[in-house]
Design a protein around this motif. Structure first.
Motif, PDB file in Angstrom:
ATOM      1  N   THR A   1       0.826  -1.203   0.000  1.00 16.63           N
ATOM      2  CA  THR A   1       0.000   0.000   0.000  1.00 16.63           C
ATOM      3  C   THR A   1       0.863   1.257   0.000  1.00 16.63           C
ATOM      4  OG1 THR A   1      -1.836   1.151   1.092  1.00 16.63           O
ATOM      5  CG2 THR A   1      -0.220   0.088   2.517  1.00 16.63           C
TER       6      THR A   1
ATOM      7  N   ASN B   1      -0.817   4.120   1.123  1.00 16.30           N
ATOM      8  CA  ASN B   1      -1.678   4.989   1.923  1.00 16.30           C
ATOM      9  C   ASN B   1      -0.951   5.575   3.126  1.00 16.30           C
ATOM     10  OD1 ASN B   1      -3.804   4.482   0.206  1.00 16.30           O
ATOM     11  ND2 ASN B   1      -4.695   2.894   1.502  1.00 16.30           N
TER      12      ASN B   1
ATOM     13  N   THR C   1      -8.227   7.369  -1.299  1.00 16.61           N
ATOM     14  CA  THR C   1      -6.934   7.142  -0.664  1.00 16.61           C
ATOM     15  C   THR C   1      -5.851   7.294  -1.725  1.00 16.61           C
ATOM     16  OG1 THR C   1      -6.906   4.787  -1.150  1.00 16.61           O
ATOM     17  CG2 THR C   1      -7.960   5.455   0.937  1.00 16.61           C
TER      18      THR C   1
ATOM     19  N   ASP D   1      -3.816   4.968  -2.610  1.00 14.39           N
ATOM     20  CA  ASP D   1      -3.913   3.775  -3.454  1.00 14.39           C
ATOM     21  C   ASP D   1      -4.970   3.961  -4.540  1.00 14.39           C
ATOM     22  OD1 ASP D   1      -1.948   2.483  -1.988  1.00 14.39           O
ATOM     23  OD2 ASP D   1      -3.313   1.029  -1.061  1.00 14.39           O
TER      24      ASP D   1
ATOM     25  N   PHE E   1      -0.800  -3.679  -7.183  1.00 15.21           N
ATOM     26  CA  PHE E   1      -0.282  -3.510  -5.830  1.00 15.21           C
ATOM     27  C   PHE E   1       0.444  -4.739  -5.302  1.00 15.21           C
ATOM     28  CE2 PHE E   1      -3.396  -0.006  -5.821  1.00 15.21           C
ATOM     29  CZ  PHE E   1      -2.526   1.013  -5.472  1.00 15.21           C
TER      30      PHE E   1
ATOM     31  N   CYS F   1       5.050   6.219  -3.631  1.00 16.34           N
ATOM     32  CA  CYS F   1       3.996   6.860  -2.854  1.00 16.34           C
ATOM     33  C   CYS F   1       3.743   8.281  -3.369  1.00 16.34           C
ATOM     34  CB  CYS F   1       4.365   6.870  -1.376  1.00 16.34           C
ATOM     35  SG  CYS F   1       5.703   8.004  -0.960  1.00 16.34           S
TER      36      CYS F   1
END
Length: 135
Positions: free
Chosen positions: A3, A5, A49, A51, A77, A83
């Motif tokens: 992730t 997030n 989010t 993601d 993912f 990010c």
């Protein structure tokens, strides 16, 4: 699944961001990553989010059909993704990103009062966007 997030976090613009006031990423022909991210976030604060945004960009750039989303998202993912600190919005165009307790995000112009409040809020994890150039 990996992730990207963040939770209760504020991403400040990069130290080497070339603008002092946020800019809307210009559209020249095909939409860029910055265009897609900006359109998604400016119209839908705290709806997505990181993601969600990154996968939406991936899907848009590859023109995926909706029925392919579940399988493609899992595959996307399954390996690490950059990010939001590496987003052109935070590196080049002067937009900070705030993530709430649920990981939902909104962007704020570097010159705005909201940006300044988030940047000073010590209850949030404070991180900088990645620099464009090595020091």
């Amino acid at each position: 699944m990996k992730t990207t997030n963040y939770y209760n976090t504020f991403i400040e613009v990069a130290d080497d961001c070339p603008v002092k006031a946020a800019e809307v990423p210009p559209v020249r022909g095909e939409k860029t990553i910055a265009n897609i991210e900006f359109e998604l976030l400016v119209d839908n604060p705290y709806e997505f989010t990181s993601d969600d945004v990154l996968f939406h960009v991936h899907a848009a750039k590859r023109q995926l059909r909706t029925q392919e989303f579940d399988v493609e998202r899992e595959q996307f993912f399954s390996k690490g993704q950059a990010c939001f600190r590496s987003s052109p919005l935070t590196k080049r165009y002067g937009w900070g990103a705030h993530f709430d307790a649920d990981g939902r995000m909104a962007i704020y112009a570097v010159e705005s009062d909201e940006y300044q409040q988030f940047a000073k809020d010590r209850s949030l994890k404070q991180v900088k966007a990645m620099r464009s150039k090595k020091v």
